[in-house]
Scaffold this active site. Structure first.
Site, PDB file in Angstrom:
ATOM      1  N   ARG A 158     -36.568  64.625 -11.980  1.00  0.00           N
ATOM      2  CA  ARG A 158     -36.234  63.233 -11.766  1.00  0.00           C
ATOM      3  C   ARG A 158     -35.626  62.909 -10.551  1.00  0.00           C
ATOM      4  O   ARG A 158     -36.092  61.710 -10.077  1.00  0.00           O
ATOM      5  CB  ARG A 158     -35.227  62.756 -12.888  1.00  0.00           C
ATOM      6  CG  ARG A 158     -35.467  61.406 -13.214  1.00  0.00           C
ATOM      7  CD  ARG A 158     -34.724  60.541 -14.383  1.00  0.00           C
ATOM      8  NE  ARG A 158     -33.243  61.126 -14.593  1.00  0.00           N
ATOM      9  CZ  ARG A 158     -32.692  60.890 -15.663  1.00  0.00           C
ATOM     10  NH1 ARG A 158     -33.137  60.192 -16.605  1.00  0.00           N
ATOM     11  NH2 ARG A 158     -31.123  61.210 -15.691  1.00  0.00           N
TER      12      ARG A 158
ATOM     13  N   LYS B 116     -33.639  56.290 -10.897  1.00  0.00           N
ATOM     14  CA  LYS B 116     -32.007  56.294 -11.158  1.00  0.00           C
ATOM     15  C   LYS B 116     -31.613  56.039  -9.845  1.00  0.00           C
ATOM     16  O   LYS B 116     -30.422  56.751  -9.328  1.00  0.00           O
ATOM     17  CB  LYS B 116     -31.745  57.747 -11.655  1.00  0.00           C
ATOM     18  CG  LYS B 116     -30.433  57.274 -12.803  1.00  0.00           C
ATOM     19  CD  LYS B 116     -30.221  58.734 -13.489  1.00  0.00           C
ATOM     20  CE  LYS B 116     -28.796  58.467 -14.286  1.00  0.00           C
ATOM     21  NZ  LYS B 116     -28.740  57.417 -15.187  1.00  0.00           N
TER      22      LYS B 116
ATOM     23  N   GLU C 130     -34.076  48.492 -22.112  1.00  0.00           N
ATOM     24  CA  GLU C 130     -32.950  49.424 -22.291  1.00  0.00           C
ATOM     25  C   GLU C 130     -31.687  48.780 -22.069  1.00  0.00           C
ATOM     26  O   GLU C 130     -31.403  47.464 -21.758  1.00  0.00           O
ATOM     27  CB  GLU C 130     -33.216  50.367 -21.141  1.00  0.00           C
ATOM     28  CG  GLU C 130     -32.939  49.981 -19.791  1.00  0.00           C
ATOM     29  CD  GLU C 130     -32.791  51.344 -18.739  1.00  0.00           C
ATOM     30  OE1 GLU C 130     -33.960  51.869 -18.523  1.00  0.00           O
ATOM     31  OE2 GLU C 130     -32.043  51.657 -18.582  1.00  0.00           O
TER      32      GLU C 130
END
Ligand code: COI
Length: 361
Positions: A105, A207, A243
């Site tokens: 990721r 992220k 989210e």
């Protein structure tokens, strides 16, 4: 490795299946860990200059890092972070959960943010080294976990808007307990209708550090009103659930579990991915799809997932002033079942048939 050890470990004896095992622990209040920073002994630092290759990473005492005032991260937010955990097993050994997933990721996030990234092997080796150097800080069984925070930042100086000329990969760790002040009890969320977290084509799906700074305002307003956190809607239709500030969301209706699909505006959570697999293994139908606010308010159970929050049941959702309660303040059956299945695996209590855990010696 530096010779510094900040605090002498204490030896604690734990009874396991009739045997007594000795675990060396740092001197801290293990019974009252929350999700606050507890400084540990070592951090890992590795640099990458012009040619895109990271080299000569090493452990150093945990502490401030020197950074140019004109670094890419300070001026233009060129930075990513990851989060994963190490758990103490009953026999005293230490387990990591799916560290390669965090490495992958970070790699795809780095591409989006025009940064070079460590290889998967470099990332995982660095995580192992850092955890082992701080092993006295891995909480004893039942007291929490060691939260591992890898960072990738544009550390080189830059003035005109462009990728930084140098990058730093850093890992620090902290023992942690429950993320929410509610502990394992259900949390109360408010659906945010004014602020949005991400837009199509933006960076909501990686992220990057900026994604988290941008939710602080809405989160602060919600917390001041007594909510645990904020649930964001999509910024185009303003009706699909995306989210929560720090975690993904799932709804349960009958035997079907649904979660917002990955369309680039929500984080591809590793706990999200793991829970989908665990639930399917248990015979549930899991749909990754558009989940509307109406679906949410009509659900039997709602829960959140994330490395920090693990699996957190939702007790209520407030939308435009209307409060819907789930599970009459108790934890839903499906949420409880999935929480136990995941955490038993992460802690090495059940056999890992998925190959998700990595034991450290
Ligand atoms: C994590 O769950 O690891 C995260 O990165 C969320 C963070 C806000 C604590």
């Amino acid at each position: 490795m530096p010779s510094m050890v900040s605090l002498l470990p204490t030896t604690r004896c734990e009874a396991v299946e009739g045997r007594t095992i000795r675990v060396d622990l740092a001197d801290t209040d293990w019974d009252n860990l929350g999700f606050g920073l507890v400084p540990t002994d070592y951090m890992y630092v590795m640099k990458c200059t012009q040619n895109g290759t990271f080299t000569e990473g090493k452990l150093q005492p945990y502490g401030p890092v020197e950074l140019s005032p004109s670094s890419g991260v300070l001026n233009y937010g060129q930075g990513l972070f990851e989060g994963l955990k190490a758990y103490r097993k009953e026999d005293g050994s230490i387990l990591l959960f799916r560290p390669e997933e965090n490495a992958l990721r970070m790699k795809s996030g780095a591409e989006r943010m025009c940064m070079p990234s460590p290889t998967v092997e470099q990332f995982v080796d660095a995580v192992k080294l850092t955890v082992l150097a701080n092993k006295h800080w891995v909480p004893p069984v039942g007291k929490g976990s060691l939260y591992i925070r890898p960072l990738l930042i544009g550390s080189g100086p830059i003035l005109g808007l462009a990728p930084a000329p140098e990058y730093t990969f850093l890992i620090f760790v902290s023992p942690v307990g429950n993320y929410f002040k509610e502990g394992l009890a259900p949390i109360n969320l408010i659906v945010e209708t004014d602020f949005h977290r991400a837009t199509p084509g933006g960076t909501g799906g990686v992220k990057t550090i900026g994604n988290y700074a941008s939710v602080l305002k809405a989160q602060a307003i919600a917390k001041a009103k007594g909510y645990s956190d904020v649930l964001y809607l999509d910024s185009v239709h303003k009706k699909y659930v995306e989210e929560v500030s720090s975690c993904n969301i799932f709804i349960v209706k009958g035997n079907v579990i649904s979660t917002p699909e990955l369309l680039g505006t929500i984080l591809p959570g590793i706990t999200r991915k793991s829970i989908i697999q665990v639930a399917r293994n248990q015979g549930y139908q899991v749909d990754e799809r558009l989940v509307s606010v109406d679906d949410l308010l009509d659900a039997d159970e709602v829960f959140c997932t994330g490395t920090a929050v693990v699996l957190s049941p939702v007790g209520s959702i407030t939308y435009h002033g209307k409060r819907v309660e789930y599970g009459h303040r108790g934890v839903g059956v499906v949420s409880q079942k999935l929480y136990c299945a995941l955490t038993d695996l992460q802690k090495g209590i059940t056999e890992d048939n998925m190959g998700w855990t990595m034991e450290l010696n």
